[in-house]
Design an enzyme around this catalytic site. Sequence first.
Site, short mmCIF file in Angstrom:
data_model
loop_
_atom_site.label_atom_id
_atom_site.label_comp_id
_atom_site.label_asym_id
_atom_site.label_seq_id
_atom_site.Cartn_x
_atom_site.Cartn_y
_atom_site.Cartn_z
CD GLU A 1 -2.85 -1.29 2.36
OE1 GLU A 1 -2.83 -0.40 3.22
OE2 GLU A 1 -3.60 -2.27 2.42
CB CYS B 1 -1.91 7.09 1.89
SG CYS B 1 -3.23 6.04 2.50
#
Length: 495
Positions: A263, A297
């Site tokens: 990720e 993020c």
Amino acid sequence: MASRTTDTPHNVRELRNYVGGSFVDGTRTFDNITPVDGTLLARVHEADQATVDRAVLAARETYEKVWGRMPVEGRAKLLYAVADGIEKRFDEFVAAESADTGKPRSLSSHLDIPRGAANFRIFADLIKSVGTECYPMDTPDGKGALNYTIRQPHGVVGVISPWNLPLLLSTWKIAPAMASGNCVILKPSEETPTTATLLAEVMHEVGIPPGAFNVVHGFGPNSAGEFIARHRGIDALTFTGETRTGSEIMRSASANVKALSFELGGKNPAIVFADCDFDAAIDGTTRSVFANCGQVCLSSERVYVERPIFDRFVAALKARAETMKIGRPEDASTQMGPLISREHRDKVLSYYTLAKAEGATVVTGGGAPRFGDERDGGAYVDPTIFTGLSEASRVQKEEIFGPVCHITPFDREEDAVRMANDTDYGLAAVIWTTNLTRAHRVSQQVLAGITWVNCWFLRDLRTPFGGMKLSGIGREGGQHALNFYSEQRNICIKL
Ligand code: NAD
Ligand code: 6OD
């Protein structure tokens, strides 16, 4: 219990590695400094290669003898106990997460720590109801055959996690890995070692078998991170962090061909149409740009606003940025804390300088606040909004990871979609519109692992989560995580 987290007389903690069920010293220590005011929080024991080797051996042994063989009900029961254990020490976790990161306690108590507990509950629930595939088949003799799949844990899983949502993001991986029957070696970020150590204490307290969960502290290259990525005894590796780090880890892991889940970073667009619920779009964009000081993020660093509402939108977001209360985490009125470190502050400020050099108009912010108190030793920056940059500018291309966005006007839906997709990343997108048909159409055209319409960071933990392009490899969440943390095997029985 062996020595665990301890406070010195000056309240400086000692954070040790957790290996095979014991808290162990490193051969050297490093300092954990809070970005709130630059003071020392803890001395952290760095794991050397031998400590990582011991953790991997302990994990392997426990996997083979205990955890990998435990009936699912038993594992699930222990994972529920971990969730309860986190909640029992809730205030301690909240204070530690906020001290390490500087984030307001209002945020760590509503997001980070509750999700840390919830991650264990959801995967304990899911693992109990996991199904299997079965394919009866015809054979020439007419008797047939039966294929069915079984799932097997990988064995030992390495988890390398970042600093922005430390407990939330590490447990998002630890929980499904352990629920699936793997033993885990966690390497938390060097910036945020405390809640990982508290989690080890909880695991210890609730009776997780020694070796099933291990914590090794340290850095990336030539330290615990790289030792994990290269380790022959680790069967699968899951990583959250920067895209560049993902490339390095992939290189380190390649010799041993591990299963990988990544990720990674983002440069996420938000598209605001003139038909949106304006107040909701301003509320949502304030969160998606400034929450956690922009260190999510999924944050929106590129905001595209349809021209008829552009000026009004820019003025309204500017007003929100300028009234944001910046302060210490324990102050209940604080809306934004510092960045994670002085080093990261320098990086974010360098982008503020770059934006100006690239020709941006500074709508608000663009520097660092001065408080005239102990916070001047911290890592604060102004919430910042730019306009006027070309889509080719570096500031529009590179992830900044701070409380900052650039706002660009657009005239046609297809222009907004084209600009949104003009990026190497593909993690998240947000669309603000009340036109249902457009919501579906644009969501399908914007290339992102997750697209939110009229909301942001609304999470159902059963859904697939992950990024396209440079934003990652694979999907975790719900069944998708259980797929990654196990090997599926087929058995074919001739009847
Ligand atoms: P980072 O990549 O600097 O560090 C992450 C972890 O990797 C840390 O534990 C670090 O010690 C370790 N590491 C660094 N170099 C290594 C190496 N060579 N080998 C092994 N381990 C190494 O990331 P960060 O600064 O902690 O986090 C911020 C970044 O993470 C941002 O880019 C953000 O977008 C990304 N992120 C992505 C997601 C997502 O879900 N896609 C979630 C959170 C953060
Ligand atoms: O909510 C989650 O499960 C998740 N992985 C969030 C990621 C946030 C990034 O900073």
